[in-house]
Design a protein around this motif. Structure first.
Motif, PDB file in Angstrom:
ATOM      1  N   UNK A  49       0.541  -1.339  -0.139  1.00 54.13           N
ATOM      2  CA  UNK A  49       0.035  -0.069   0.048  1.00 54.13           C
ATOM      3  C   UNK A  49       0.992   1.172  -0.110  1.00 54.13           C
ATOM      4  N   UNK A  50       1.981   1.060   0.582  1.00 54.43           N
ATOM      5  CA  UNK A  50       2.862   2.383   0.888  1.00 54.43           C
ATOM      6  C   UNK A  50       4.377   1.786   0.680  1.00 54.43           C
ATOM      7  N   UNK A  51       5.059   2.482  -0.335  1.00 52.15           N
ATOM      8  CA  UNK A  51       6.436   2.050  -0.559  1.00 52.15           C
ATOM      9  C   UNK A  51       7.298   3.232  -0.343  1.00 52.15           C
ATOM     10  N   UNK A  52       8.496   3.177   0.397  1.00 48.70           N
ATOM     11  CA  UNK A  52       9.236   4.420   0.353  1.00 48.70           C
ATOM     12  C   UNK A  52      10.660   3.754   0.139  1.00 48.70           C
ATOM     13  N   UNK A  53      11.423   4.449  -0.694  1.00 45.92           N
ATOM     14  CA  UNK A  53      12.751   4.038  -0.746  1.00 45.92           C
ATOM     15  C   UNK A  53      13.802   5.315  -0.843  1.00 45.92           C
ATOM     16  N   UNK A  54      14.755   5.500   0.142  1.00 45.69           N
ATOM     17  CA  UNK A  54      15.517   6.614   0.349  1.00 45.69           C
ATOM     18  C   UNK A  54      14.779   7.857   0.286  1.00 45.69           C
ATOM     19  N   UNK A  55      13.683   7.976   0.985  1.00 41.55           N
ATOM     20  CA  UNK A  55      12.816   9.293   1.034  1.00 41.55           C
ATOM     21  C   UNK A  55      13.418  10.251   1.945  1.00 41.55           C
ATOM     22  N   UNK A  97      17.432  22.498   6.809  1.00 39.35           N
ATOM     23  CA  UNK A  97      16.974  21.468   7.826  1.00 39.35           C
ATOM     24  C   UNK A  97      16.404  20.147   6.780  1.00 39.35           C
ATOM     25  N   UNK A  98      17.031  18.977   7.394  1.00 40.01           N
ATOM     26  CA  UNK A  98      16.595  17.865   6.665  1.00 40.01           C
ATOM     27  C   UNK A  98      15.843  17.089   7.774  1.00 40.01           C
ATOM     28  N   UNK A  99      14.477  17.382   7.595  1.00 42.53           N
ATOM     29  CA  UNK A  99      13.865  16.400   8.653  1.00 42.53           C
ATOM     30  C   UNK A  99      13.651  15.066   8.442  1.00 42.53           C
ATOM     31  N   UNK A 100      13.681  14.519   7.198  1.00 46.24           N
ATOM     32  CA  UNK A 100      13.452  12.947   6.985  1.00 46.24           C
ATOM     33  C   UNK A 100      15.061  12.761   6.217  1.00 46.24           C
ATOM     34  N   UNK A 101      15.801  11.926   6.520  1.00 45.49           N
ATOM     35  CA  UNK A 101      17.001  11.676   6.116  1.00 45.49           C
ATOM     36  C   UNK A 101      17.201  10.529   5.176  1.00 45.49           C
ATOM     37  N   UNK A 102      16.191  10.052   4.651  1.00 38.75           N
ATOM     38  CA  UNK A 102      16.197   8.638   3.784  1.00 38.75           C
ATOM     39  C   UNK A 102      15.818   7.502   4.435  1.00 38.75           C
ATOM     40  N   UNK A 103      14.692   7.276   4.182  1.00 39.85           N
ATOM     41  CA  UNK A 103      14.111   6.392   4.982  1.00 39.85           C
ATOM     42  C   UNK A 103      13.345   5.271   3.673  1.00 39.85           C
ATOM     43  N   UNK A 104      13.287   3.925   4.293  1.00 41.38           N
ATOM     44  CA  UNK A 104      12.849   2.913   3.363  1.00 41.38           C
ATOM     45  C   UNK A 104      11.596   2.301   4.349  1.00 41.38           C
ATOM     46  N   UNK A 105      10.409   2.173   3.887  1.00 46.87           N
ATOM     47  CA  UNK A 105       9.446   1.926   4.702  1.00 46.87           C
ATOM     48  C   UNK A 105       8.377   1.041   3.418  1.00 46.87           C
ATOM     49  N   UNK A 106       7.988   0.075   4.022  1.00 53.66           N
ATOM     50  CA  UNK A 106       6.834  -0.946   3.423  1.00 53.66           C
ATOM     51  C   UNK A 106       5.728  -1.115   4.253  1.00 53.66           C
ATOM     52  N   UNK A 107       4.426  -0.512   3.630  1.00 56.08           N
ATOM     53  CA  UNK A 107       3.199  -0.872   4.788  1.00 56.08           C
ATOM     54  C   UNK A 107       2.374  -1.756   3.797  1.00 56.08           C
ATOM     55  N   UNK A 108       1.881  -2.910   4.304  1.00 55.53           N
ATOM     56  CA  UNK A 108       1.112  -3.927   3.714  1.00 55.53           C
ATOM     57  C   UNK A 108      -0.085  -3.608   3.916  1.00 55.53           C
ATOM     58  N   UNK A 153      14.317  10.825  -3.214  1.00 56.93           N
ATOM     59  CA  UNK A 153      13.891   9.166  -3.226  1.00 56.93           C
ATOM     60  C   UNK A 153      12.499   8.883  -3.891  1.00 56.93           C
ATOM     61  N   UNK A 154      12.211   7.925  -3.511  1.00 55.57           N
ATOM     62  CA  UNK A 154      10.802   7.315  -4.294  1.00 55.57           C
ATOM     63  C   UNK A 154       9.865   7.030  -3.306  1.00 55.57           C
ATOM     64  N   UNK A 155       8.655   7.506  -3.554  1.00 53.26           N
ATOM     65  CA  UNK A 155       7.271   7.099  -2.614  1.00 53.26           C
ATOM     66  C   UNK A 155       6.323   6.834  -3.594  1.00 53.26           C
TER      67      UNK A 155
END
Length: 304
Positions: free
Chosen positions: A1-7, A14-25, A56-58
């Motif tokens: 449902x949600x896929x984040x790669x290096x977001x 100011x870098x609030x989010x510094x490159x996260x990988x997440x998968x929500x099923x 990154x990719x979302x």
């Protein structure tokens, strides 16, 4: 449902989010946990397709939010941290007007409103003004409003902040029922017990990074011990006593008002403490929790 790669998400320098990988099923309850300033809210706003990704990719529901923002927003529900209800309208009209924003036909909206009022146990309050509702009722109405468009994904930002224990459990029950119906839940929370109750999986964020991921039980097993002995001594004594008790557990944490000794057998720790002639003012043996995971990973409690 949600896929984040290096977001990543930046606000100027100011870098609030510094490159996260997440998968929500599909159909799971997924949590973002972390102290204030960890990047949770920035991440949620990107997932809600209201804040662009800096790098990154979302993908949300298989779509790029930079390209398909309106389509994504039509299929998600958002329950903000603060109740943004219209106090000048009745409970029923708050839902009806919001449903019309989504372009739903009047007949469909009326049926959906009745269905949602029953679901959140507010049917008897349908014609009451919002100002007449308790805090728990307002929270349930906000959740009902976020469901008006039958979303595939429901985003919840601190869903039970400020509620008393009884109201929190009612909200938990409604959210659990939604998950059983196949709605994917994504939530942020400062309450560790809430994360343990609701989340199938979660990530711990700190300083814009994901520092741990897994189910609540997996995180506790990976980053803590089976039990924790809490020892409270006199004011100002804990730092010194931590050194004397360091060999009794796998690690010792010093909090302002107590010592936490992490071990597989908390009662054994208490016995050894007394054998050394030490008499704590108060003691408690409990199982490890997500709060202990935070102390291990970030060196502070969730609320800072």
């Amino acid at each position: 449902m949600i896929r984040a790669r290096g977001v990543r998400k930046s606000f100027g320098d100011v870098e609030a989010v510094r490159g996260i990988d997440v998968d929500v099923r599909r159909g799971e309850a997924f949590g973002f946990l972390g102290p204030n300033g960890a990047g949770k809210s920035s991440t949620m706003r990107m997932i809600a397709a209201v804040s662009p990704v800096s790098a990154g990719e979302l993908r949300i529901l298989g779509m790029d939010p930079d390209v398909s923002g309106p389509e994504i927003r039509a299929r998600i529900g958002v329950c903000p941290q603060e109740d943004t209800l219209d106090n000048e309208l009745t409970v029923r009209d708050n839902l009806y007007v919001y449903g019309r924003y989504f372009g739903l036909a009047r007949k469909e909206v009326r049926a959906r409103v009745d269905e949602l009022l029953a679901f959140v146990q507010l049917t008897e309050k349908a014609d009451a003004m919002v100002d007449d509702l308790s805090g728990g009722m307002k929270r349930r109405l906000t959740i009902a409003r976020s469901l008006i468009n039958r979303p595939d994904v429901l985003l919840l930002d601190e869903p039970t902040t400020g509620l008393d224990p009884q109201a929190r459990h009612v909200v938990w029950d409604r959210l659990f029922r939604l998950k059983q119906q196949g709605v994917t839940l994504v939530l942020t929370t400062h309450y560790m017990d809430e994360a343990e109750q609701l989340c199938d999986r979660l990530v711990v964020m700190d300083k814009g990074l994901v520092v741990a991921e897994g189910s609540p039980l997996e995180l506790i097993r990976r980053h803590s011990t089976r039990e924790v002995a809490e020892l409270r001594f006199g004011v100002g004594e804990h730092d010194e006593l931590a050194e004397r008790l360091a060999d009794l557990g796998e690690r010792v944490e010093v909090l302002p008002d107590r010592l936490l000794v992490y071990s597989q057998d908390g009662e054994h720790v208490l016995a050894r403490v007394h054998e050394r002639g030490l008499e704590p003012v108060a003691t408690l043996v409990r199982r490890s929790s997500l709060e202990d995971v935070f102390l291990r990973l970030t060196g502070r409690t969730l609320v800072d």
